[in-house]
Design a protein around this motif. Structure first.
Motif, mmCIF file in Angstrom:
data_model
loop_
_atom_site.group_PDB
_atom_site.id
_atom_site.type_symbol
_atom_site.label_atom_id
_atom_site.label_comp_id
_atom_site.label_asym_id
_atom_site.label_seq_id
_atom_site.Cartn_x
_atom_site.Cartn_y
_atom_site.Cartn_z
ATOM 1 N N VAL A 60 0.807 -1.228 0.000
ATOM 2 C CA VAL A 60 0.000 0.000 0.000
ATOM 3 C C VAL A 60 0.838 1.275 0.000
ATOM 4 O O VAL A 60 0.292 2.361 0.180
ATOM 5 C CB VAL A 60 -0.983 0.018 1.193
ATOM 6 N N GLY A 61 2.147 1.168 -0.187
ATOM 7 C CA GLY A 61 2.954 2.375 -0.299
ATOM 8 C C GLY A 61 4.166 2.379 0.613
ATOM 9 O O GLY A 61 4.633 1.329 1.068
ATOM 10 N N ARG A 62 4.658 3.561 0.905
ATOM 11 C CA ARG A 62 5.890 3.739 1.659
ATOM 12 C C ARG A 62 5.589 4.049 3.122
ATOM 13 O O ARG A 62 4.602 4.704 3.468
ATOM 14 C CB ARG A 62 6.708 4.882 1.054
ATOM 15 N N SER A 63 6.489 3.628 3.995
ATOM 16 C CA SER A 63 6.306 3.786 5.437
ATOM 17 C C SER A 63 6.182 5.239 5.863
ATOM 18 O O SER A 63 5.492 5.551 6.849
ATOM 19 C CB SER A 63 7.476 3.157 6.191
ATOM 20 N N ASP A 64 6.855 6.144 5.156
ATOM 21 C CA ASP A 64 6.834 7.531 5.604
ATOM 22 C C ASP A 64 5.530 8.253 5.268
ATOM 23 O O ASP A 64 5.407 9.456 5.513
ATOM 24 C CB ASP A 64 8.050 8.305 5.094
ATOM 25 N N GLU A 120 2.460 -4.402 8.313
ATOM 26 C CA GLU A 120 3.882 -4.602 8.578
ATOM 27 C C GLU A 120 4.718 -3.806 7.579
ATOM 28 O O GLU A 120 4.255 -3.464 6.488
ATOM 29 C CB GLU A 120 4.235 -6.097 8.511
ATOM 30 N N GLU A 121 5.958 -3.555 7.974
ATOM 31 C CA GLU A 121 6.892 -2.786 7.152
ATOM 32 C C GLU A 121 8.092 -3.645 6.788
ATOM 33 O O GLU A 121 8.640 -4.346 7.632
ATOM 34 C CB GLU A 121 7.373 -1.553 7.909
ATOM 35 N N ARG A 122 8.500 -3.557 5.542
ATOM 36 C CA ARG A 122 9.723 -4.194 5.071
ATOM 37 C C ARG A 122 10.384 -3.263 4.058
ATOM 38 O O ARG A 122 9.751 -2.824 3.101
ATOM 39 C CB ARG A 122 9.441 -5.553 4.402
ATOM 40 N N ALA A 123 11.649 -2.976 4.273
ATOM 41 C CA ALA A 123 12.440 -2.173 3.330
ATOM 42 C C ALA A 123 11.769 -0.832 3.024
ATOM 43 O O ALA A 123 11.884 -0.315 1.907
ATOM 44 C CB ALA A 123 12.689 -2.959 2.035
ATOM 45 N N GLY A 124 11.081 -0.275 4.003
ATOM 46 C CA GLY A 124 10.431 1.012 3.797
ATOM 47 C C GLY A 124 9.095 0.942 3.092
ATOM 48 O O GLY A 124 8.471 1.981 2.840
ATOM 49 N N PHE A 125 8.622 -0.261 2.783
ATOM 50 C CA PHE A 125 7.308 -0.446 2.177
ATOM 51 C C PHE A 125 6.317 -0.938 3.226
ATOM 52 O O PHE A 125 6.687 -1.634 4.175
ATOM 53 C CB PHE A 125 7.365 -1.472 1.045
ATOM 54 N N VAL A 126 5.048 -0.586 3.052
ATOM 55 C CA VAL A 126 3.983 -1.010 3.948
ATOM 56 C C VAL A 126 3.134 -2.077 3.255
ATOM 57 O O VAL A 126 2.747 -1.912 2.097
ATOM 58 C CB VAL A 126 3.085 0.172 4.361
ATOM 59 N N PHE A 127 2.847 -3.128 4.003
ATOM 60 C CA PHE A 127 1.984 -4.193 3.521
ATOM 61 C C PHE A 127 0.845 -4.388 4.515
ATOM 62 O O PHE A 127 1.063 -4.397 5.731
ATOM 63 C CB PHE A 127 2.767 -5.498 3.370
ATOM 64 N N VAL A 128 -0.360 -4.542 3.989
ATOM 65 C CA VAL A 128 -1.552 -4.727 4.805
ATOM 66 C C VAL A 128 -2.223 -6.026 4.402
ATOM 67 O O VAL A 128 -2.260 -6.390 3.213
ATOM 68 C CB VAL A 128 -2.525 -3.544 4.627
ATOM 69 N N CYS A 129 -2.753 -6.740 5.389
ATOM 70 C CA CYS A 129 -3.510 -7.966 5.132
ATOM 71 C C CYS A 129 -4.800 -7.907 5.939
ATOM 72 O O CYS A 129 -4.766 -7.733 7.165
ATOM 73 C CB CYS A 129 -2.698 -9.203 5.510
ATOM 74 N N LEU A 187 15.022 5.635 2.339
ATOM 75 C CA LEU A 187 14.631 6.627 1.336
ATOM 76 C C LEU A 187 13.411 7.430 1.778
ATOM 77 O O LEU A 187 12.530 6.926 2.475
ATOM 78 C CB LEU A 187 14.358 5.928 -0.002
ATOM 79 N N GLN A 188 13.387 8.678 1.343
ATOM 80 C CA GLN A 188 12.321 9.610 1.715
ATOM 81 C C GLN A 188 11.427 9.899 0.520
ATOM 82 O O GLN A 188 11.913 10.092 -0.600
ATOM 83 C CB GLN A 188 12.915 10.924 2.223
ATOM 84 N N THR A 189 10.134 9.954 0.777
ATOM 85 C CA THR A 189 9.186 10.299 -0.268
ATOM 86 C C THR A 189 9.241 11.796 -0.549
ATOM 87 O O THR A 189 9.134 12.620 0.361
ATOM 88 C CB THR A 189 7.761 9.898 0.134
ATOM 89 N N VAL A 190 9.400 12.142 -1.812
ATOM 90 C CA VAL A 190 9.409 13.540 -2.252
ATOM 91 C C VAL A 190 8.046 13.924 -2.832
ATOM 92 O O VAL A 190 7.593 15.062 -2.681
ATOM 93 C CB VAL A 190 10.532 13.772 -3.283
ATOM 94 N N LYS A 199 19.926 3.784 -9.347
ATOM 95 C CA LYS A 199 21.120 4.139 -8.582
ATOM 96 C C LYS A 199 20.973 5.460 -7.834
ATOM 97 O O LYS A 199 21.670 5.701 -6.841
ATOM 98 C CB LYS A 199 22.340 4.187 -9.497
ATOM 99 N N ASP A 200 20.045 6.311 -8.269
ATOM 100 C CA ASP A 200 19.898 7.624 -7.643
ATOM 101 C C ASP A 200 18.497 7.898 -7.111
ATOM 102 O O ASP A 200 18.286 8.916 -6.437
ATOM 103 C CB ASP A 200 20.277 8.734 -8.631
ATOM 104 N N ALA A 201 17.547 7.036 -7.388
ATOM 105 C CA ALA A 201 16.160 7.294 -6.986
ATOM 106 C C ALA A 201 15.374 5.990 -6.975
ATOM 107 O O ALA A 201 15.794 4.975 -7.542
ATOM 108 C CB ALA A 201 15.510 8.293 -7.947
ATOM 109 N N LEU A 202 14.227 6.052 -6.329
ATOM 110 C CA LEU A 202 13.270 4.949 -6.327
ATOM 111 C C LEU A 202 11.940 5.523 -6.774
ATOM 112 O O LEU A 202 11.509 6.563 -6.284
ATOM 113 C CB LEU A 202 13.124 4.360 -4.923
ATOM 114 N N TRP A 203 11.293 4.857 -7.728
ATOM 115 C CA TRP A 203 9.924 5.237 -8.035
ATOM 116 C C TRP A 203 9.051 3.989 -7.988
ATOM 117 O O TRP A 203 9.435 2.916 -8.413
ATOM 118 C CB TRP A 203 9.779 6.008 -9.338
#
Length: 373
Positions: free
Chosen positions: A46-50, A142-151, A178-181, A281-285
């Motif tokens: 469902v997206g990023r932890s931040d 739960e959170e893994r690697a900065g991602f959120v998962f819902v069940c 990583l931070q969401t911009v 190498k410089d960003a995550l989308w």
């Protein structure tokens, strides 16, 4: 749905497999089965932890007919609840924000950040009423690697069983830091699976993106063999895939700590069923896709950067070029997807063969889908 559709050819290797039957993209029955099996009984990205970084931060997530309230509790833990009051079902909140607790706007029942019912005006007159029995309906988050998962299903297997070796394969990138911009929501007139498929294949690049990003991408490496409900493929780039061909002079530094292959391109990953991302190498989308109808989906796009990158002088100016690349590529993909949806609705449409070197992630999803549905 299994009685109506033939999935045999989907279960083969990418070199021999065919795509999912067209009915999977156009019928109400297929969407109903997907919602019940994938979105109501399995783990959903469902997206990023931040999205909910600090205590009391919350966001409402509406997907696949479900309404979820995601928030950060006083201990820093992630919580997910049904966005529905236990009194008479009123929707509790909309949008996102920060709060000390959740108060129903209808009759003022008040819930703590851990979901406990704290107060319910004048309910002492109700025989046997106990606040302890009337907390919010809780889901797993739960959170893994900065991602959120819902069940939504308490009986589903553990998240780590679903992800398998996901964390090991993505360890070269500091994903959790990583931070969401920017987080952007939109709706697209295509099936939700189509949107995720196009993000995960190189085959369309010279035809849909001939003057924007095609020349940046080399022929990708073979898809990784994984032990989890995801598919991933690494590809080298000439410059950074996070910028348009004409904007490479705006490139930001590589993420700190990258080594070897991770500095040479991007890893495209699809976490089944509905979340995909490119670790560059410089960003995550990242994209999430959710079904609204067989021919329409909600899409969430998130762009993330390393905190050290975000702190650089002039970052706001340079990051604009990265966001322009995301928007430009999306503006080229959407018409192609709308056209694909129109063609898929032809009564005589049939499954097609994959290009095994350029569409292996899509083939992996078809194989997973045909077994999981």
């Amino acid at each position: 749905m299994r009685d109506e559709l033939a999935f045999e050819n989907c279960r083969r290797t990418a070199e021999e497999a065919s795509s999912l039957p067209p009915q999977c993209y156009v019928t109400d029955g297929a969407q109903h089965a997907e919602v019940e099996r994938f979105f109501r009984r399995g783990w959903v990205g469902v997206g990023r932890s931040d999205m909910v970084a600090g205590t009391g931060d919350y966001i409402t997530l509406d997907f696949a007919g479900q309404t979820v309230l995601l928030l950060r509790d006083k201990d820093g833990g992630l919580r997910a609840f049904a966005n529905s009051c236990r009194h008479r079902g009123a929707r509790l909140v909309d949008g996102e924000g920060t709060c000390k607790g959740i108060r129903c706007p209808f009759h003022s029942w008040f819930y703590a950040l851990d979901g406990r019912l704290v107060s319910a005006p004048q309910m002492e007159a109700a025989k046997g009423f106990d606040r302890a029995d009337n907390g919010l309906i809780a889901y797993r988050a739960e959170e893994r690697a900065g991602f959120v998962f819902v069940c939504l299903d308490q009986t589903a297997g553990p998240l780590d069983d679903h992800l398998g070796d996901f964390l090991d394969i993505h360890a070269p990138w500091p994903l959790a830091k990583l931070q969401t911009v920017r987080r952007r929501e939109l709706e697209v007139d295509c099936n939700w699976k189509m949107f995720l498929e196009v993000f995960n294949e190189y085959y369309h690049l010279p035809f849909v993106h001939p003057d924007s990003i095609d020349s940046i991408y080399a022929t990708p490496d073979p898809a990784d063999q994984v032990a989890g409900a995801f598919a991933t493929q690494f590809g080298r780039t000439e410059g950074t895939g996070a910028l348009l061909e004409s904007a490479q002079d705006n490139a930001l530094p590589d993420m700190p700590g990258l080594m070897g292959q991770a500095m040479q391109g991007a890893r495209y990953t699809w976490v089944f069923p509905n979340m995909t991302f490119a670790a560059n190498k410089d960003a995550l989308w990242c994209y999430e896709a959710y079904p609204q109808s067989p021919n329409r989906c909600k899409v969430v796009q998130t762009a993330c950067f390393h905190p050290e990158t975000c702190a650089l002088p002039g970052f706001d100016t340079r990051v604009a070029a990265y966001l322009e690349r995301l928007d430009a590529a999306l503006a080229e993909d959407v018409p192609a997807l709308v056209n694909q949806q129109r063609g898929m609705e032809c009564p005589d449409a049939v499954p097609g063969r994959f290009q095994p070197d350029l569409e292996p992630n899509v083939a992996s999803f078809a194989r997973w889908y045909s077994s999981a549905i």
